[in-house]
Design a protein around this motif. Structure first.
Motif, PDB file in Angstrom:
ATOM      1  N   GLY A  48      44.934  59.563  46.897  1.00  0.00           N
ATOM      2  CA  GLY A  48      43.980  59.430  48.004  1.00  0.00           C
ATOM      3  C   GLY A  48      42.874  58.438  47.663  1.00  0.00           C
ATOM      4  N   HIS A  49      42.657  57.475  48.562  1.00  0.00           N
ATOM      5  CA  HIS A  49      41.534  56.548  48.364  1.00  0.00           C
ATOM      6  C   HIS A  49      40.243  57.245  48.770  1.00  0.00           C
ATOM      7  N   HIS A  50      39.145  56.830  48.130  1.00  0.00           N
ATOM      8  CA  HIS A  50      37.850  57.463  48.373  1.00  0.00           C
ATOM      9  C   HIS A  50      37.394  57.410  49.831  1.00  0.00           C
ATOM     10  N   TYR A  51      37.915  56.493  50.642  1.00  0.00           N
ATOM     11  CA  TYR A  51      37.485  56.413  52.039  1.00  0.00           C
ATOM     12  C   TYR A  51      38.195  57.421  52.936  1.00  0.00           C
ATOM     13  N   GLN A  52      39.148  58.159  52.387  1.00  0.00           N
ATOM     14  CA  GLN A  52      39.852  59.117  53.232  1.00  0.00           C
ATOM     15  C   GLN A  52      38.903  60.216  53.696  1.00  0.00           C
ATOM     16  N   GLY A  64      40.827  57.841  43.966  1.00  0.00           N
ATOM     17  CA  GLY A  64      40.358  56.688  43.207  1.00  0.00           C
ATOM     18  C   GLY A  64      40.053  55.485  44.056  1.00  0.00           C
ATOM     19  N   ASP A  65      39.581  54.428  43.379  1.00  0.00           N
ATOM     20  CA  ASP A  65      39.435  53.122  44.030  1.00  0.00           C
ATOM     21  C   ASP A  65      40.778  52.408  43.901  1.00  0.00           C
ATOM     22  N   SER A  66      40.835  51.174  44.369  1.00  0.00           N
ATOM     23  CA  SER A  66      42.137  50.489  44.386  1.00  0.00           C
ATOM     24  C   SER A  66      42.718  50.295  42.992  1.00  0.00           C
ATOM     25  N   LEU A  67      41.854  50.026  42.019  1.00  0.00           N
ATOM     26  CA  LEU A  67      42.367  49.776  40.671  1.00  0.00           C
ATOM     27  C   LEU A  67      42.928  51.067  40.060  1.00  0.00           C
ATOM     28  N   HIS A  88      47.977  50.338  54.019  1.00  0.00           N
ATOM     29  CA  HIS A  88      49.305  49.781  53.742  1.00  0.00           C
ATOM     30  C   HIS A  88      49.394  49.015  52.420  1.00  0.00           C
ATOM     31  N   PHE A  89      48.391  48.124  52.140  1.00  0.00           N
ATOM     32  CA  PHE A  89      48.527  47.306  50.923  1.00  0.00           C
ATOM     33  C   PHE A  89      48.496  48.182  49.673  1.00  0.00           C
ATOM     34  N   MET A  90      47.832  49.333  49.763  1.00  0.00           N
ATOM     35  CA  MET A  90      47.770  50.237  48.606  1.00  0.00           C
ATOM     36  C   MET A  90      49.138  50.891  48.375  1.00  0.00           C
ATOM     37  N   ALA A  91      49.799  51.266  49.469  1.00  0.00           N
ATOM     38  CA  ALA A  91      51.129  51.872  49.340  1.00  0.00           C
ATOM     39  C   ALA A  91      52.127  50.831  48.833  1.00  0.00           C
ATOM     40  N   THR A 165      40.688  43.312  41.858  1.00  0.00           N
ATOM     41  CA  THR A 165      40.114  44.351  42.719  1.00  0.00           C
ATOM     42  C   THR A 165      38.597  44.197  42.644  1.00  0.00           C
ATOM     43  N   SER A 166      37.891  45.049  43.380  1.00  0.00           N
ATOM     44  CA  SER A 166      36.430  44.952  43.353  1.00  0.00           C
ATOM     45  C   SER A 166      35.878  45.419  42.007  1.00  0.00           C
ATOM     46  N   SER A 167      36.706  46.074  41.181  1.00  0.00           N
ATOM     47  CA  SER A 167      36.234  46.534  39.858  1.00  0.00           C
ATOM     48  C   SER A 167      36.323  45.463  38.792  1.00  0.00           C
ATOM     49  N   VAL A 237      33.933  46.393  58.366  1.00  0.00           N
ATOM     50  CA  VAL A 237      33.116  47.583  58.067  1.00  0.00           C
ATOM     51  C   VAL A 237      31.894  47.173  57.227  1.00  0.00           C
ATOM     52  N   HIS A 238      32.121  46.352  56.218  1.00  0.00           N
ATOM     53  CA  HIS A 238      31.018  45.991  55.315  1.00  0.00           C
ATOM     54  C   HIS A 238      30.087  44.916  55.883  1.00  0.00           C
ATOM     55  N   GLN A 239      30.512  44.275  56.992  1.00  0.00           N
ATOM     56  CA  GLN A 239      29.602  43.301  57.632  1.00  0.00           C
ATOM     57  C   GLN A 239      28.534  44.021  58.446  1.00  0.00           C
ATOM     58  N   PRO A 262      30.777  45.162  46.925  1.00  0.00           N
ATOM     59  CA  PRO A 262      30.713  43.686  46.919  1.00  0.00           C
ATOM     60  C   PRO A 262      31.416  43.008  48.089  1.00  0.00           C
ATOM     61  N   GLU A 263      31.987  43.777  49.014  1.00  0.00           N
ATOM     62  CA  GLU A 263      32.498  43.173  50.262  1.00  0.00           C
ATOM     63  C   GLU A 263      31.348  42.924  51.242  1.00  0.00           C
ATOM     64  N   CYS A 264      30.122  43.362  50.889  1.00  0.00           N
ATOM     65  CA  CYS A 264      28.963  43.071  51.739  1.00  0.00           C
ATOM     66  C   CYS A 264      28.580  41.599  51.563  1.00  0.00           C
ATOM     67  N   GLY A 276      29.188  47.408  43.412  1.00  0.00           N
ATOM     68  CA  GLY A 276      30.384  47.784  42.659  1.00  0.00           C
ATOM     69  C   GLY A 276      31.415  48.440  43.547  1.00  0.00           C
ATOM     70  N   SER A 277      32.574  48.687  42.953  1.00  0.00           N
ATOM     71  CA  SER A 277      33.694  49.306  43.674  1.00  0.00           C
ATOM     72  C   SER A 277      33.327  50.731  44.068  1.00  0.00           C
ATOM     73  N   THR A 278      34.157  51.350  44.862  1.00  0.00           N
ATOM     74  CA  THR A 278      33.879  52.728  45.291  1.00  0.00           C
ATOM     75  C   THR A 278      33.738  53.655  44.081  1.00  0.00           C
ATOM     76  N   GLU A 279      34.608  53.474  43.105  1.00  0.00           N
ATOM     77  CA  GLU A 279      34.557  54.321  41.899  1.00  0.00           C
ATOM     78  C   GLU A 279      33.248  54.060  41.143  1.00  0.00           C
TER      79      GLU A 279
HETATM   80  P1  13P Z   1      37.701  49.777  46.210  1.00  0.00           P
HETATM   81  O1  13P Z   1      38.756  49.171  45.358  1.00  0.00           O
HETATM   82  O2  13P Z   1      36.323  49.505  45.712  1.00  0.00           O
HETATM   83  O3  13P Z   1      37.953  51.237  46.418  1.00  0.00           O
HETATM   84  O4  13P Z   1      37.713  49.059  47.624  1.00  0.00           O
HETATM   85  C1  13P Z   1      38.770  49.109  48.484  1.00  0.00           C
HETATM   86  C2  13P Z   1      38.378  48.704  49.830  1.00  0.00           C
HETATM   87  O5  13P Z   1      39.218  48.494  50.681  1.00  0.00           O
HETATM   88  C3  13P Z   1      36.973  48.531  50.120  1.00  0.00           C
HETATM   89  O6  13P Z   1      36.818  48.223  51.467  1.00  0.00           O
END
Ligand code: 13P
Ligand code: SF4
Length: 374
Positions: A48-52, A64-67, A88-91, A165-167, A237-239, A262-264, A276-279
């Motif tokens: 499960g990604h943290h945004y769930q 977790g985060d993507s990494l 999808h890209f995570m799966a 990844t963002s990490s 979302v981050h904009q 960092p997507e901001c 930093g990343s979600t994690e």
């Molecule tokens: P993280 O790798 O930081 O969890 O970010 C994934 C993502 O899609 C952020 O929008």
């Protein structure tokens, strides 16, 4: 006439239709998810990604985060089924990195990522060719953010590039600069810009490539001087987080700590204390001294969860005055999760994510280059 040959019919297990799950009472859905997990035992892992949303993440074996979730794709010893509560890209990444006989399921195929959709293989291929013409064949290393299609990861694998990844974006850019004077970074311009500028690369050497314009909207001279060419993609979302939101919190809560993803935009990251990343966001808040007040710029499901879990030691606010959730992450809901699991119990794999062989091989090369960097 020769002897009759008995043809054995191999029947695929019958799929249970999703319609049966639409109006189930909530409590029953959760009870049946738990029962299906218990039945599948060690054959199954739910990521499960943290945004769930909370109703879904509570059923994940690993969050977790993507990494972190990509690393789980490699660590599938003994697992037969991975159900991915994410996008999808995570799966796809889980499918690429896991053993061939592990099935990866995305409970709702509409769970995509709008940023990942902003870069496509033909446009990135054209961009690289045009850059090579302008630069007289000088090497340029392609870096794709993990939020991208498997075909773009494969493109990076085939052309000496890598995934980030963002990490780990800074470490990956350093790796790329050890190999070539320039990088092409896609699809997220903001992660690329924030990382490059934090590394001390001068702003005039960081240019934006708009695929709808000739030479991406740049002069030949600007491209020759550039070290980082950023694809014009972003996360909607981050904009939604703006520099004035940071100002407002600092004015109302003196001493508040500001942390953003960092997507901001650069302006928001520059005004923040940390990014930093979600994690990394979760870690920073939980490890801060008791009583620290935080405001966080990332998706709302996660921020609400951190606020709840960090209380009463820390006070946590959401940076934007408007509601920012990732609508595609939110596509995964308990009924879809239950539908995926009960099909597995019945021997059917629904919504299996299978990356075609060529892309799978080359994308794995690009992902493994990243994972080898630790
Ligand atoms: P993280 O790798 O930081 O969890 O970010 C994934 C993502 O899609 C952020 O929008
Ligand atoms: Fe994609 Fe943005 Fe959603 Fe992350 S928050 S999955 S980048 S749309």
């Amino acid at each position: 006439m020769g002897p009759m040959i008995a043809l054995e019919t191999v029947r695929a297990p019958a799929r249970i239709a999703f319609e049966e799950y639409i109006s189930l009472p909530e409590a029953e859905v959760h009870a049946r998810i738990r029962a299906a997990r218990a039945h599948l035992g060690r054959d199954l892992v739910i990521l499960g990604h943290h945004y769930q949303r909370d109703e879904v993440i509570q059923h994940a074996d690993i969050r977790g985060d993507s990494l972190k979730l990509a690393r789980q794709g490699v660590a599938t010893e003994g697992v037969r089924h991975m159900v991915f509560c994410g996008v999808h890209f995570m799966a796809e990444t889980a499918d690429i990195l896991s053993a061939d006989d592990v099935s990866v399921t995305l409970p709702d195929l509409a769970a995509g990522c709008s940023m990942a959709d902003m870069a496509d293989l033909p446009s990135v291929t054209t961009c690289r060719e045009e850059l090579e013409d302008v630069l007289g064949g000088e090497a340029i290393t392609p870096i794709t953010y993990i939020n991208s299609g498997a075909d773009l990861k494969a493109f990076c694998g085939e052309h000496g590039g890598i995934v980030c990844t963002s990490s780990n974006a800074r470490r990956i850019l350093e790796w790329a600069f050890e190999r070539s004077p320039r990088v092409l970074f896609f699809p997220d311009q903001h992660l690329g810009r924030n990382t490059a500028l934090d590394m001390g690369i001068p702003p005039h050497q960081v240019v934006l490539w708009d695929p709808s314009r000739e030479l991406g909207g740049n002069s030949e001279q600007a491209l020759r001087e550039a070290r980082v060419i950023l694809w014009a993609g972003h996360c909607s979302v981050h904009q939604m987080f703006l520099p004035e939101h940071v100002d407002r919190f600092r004015a109302s809560y003196p001493g508040i700590r500001v942390i953003v993803h960092p997507e901001c935009t650069r302006e928001v990251v520059e005004k923040s204390d940390l990014s930093g990343s979600t994690e990394a966001i979760i870690r920073a808040i939980h490890s801060s001294p008791k009583g620290t007040r935080w405001v966080v710029g990332t998706e709302l499901n996660l921020v609400n969860r951190i606020a709840r879990e960090a209380a009463p030691d820390h006070e946590v606010h959401f940076l934007s005055p408007t509601y920012c959730v990732c609508s595609t992450m939110n596509r995964i809901d308990p009924p879809h999760l239950l539908w995926s699991l009960e099909n597995l119990v019945a021997g059917a794999v629904v919504n299996r994510i299978r990356v075609p062989q060529h892309d799978r091989e080359w994308a794995r090369v690009a992902l493994e280059r990243m994972l080898a960097l630790g």
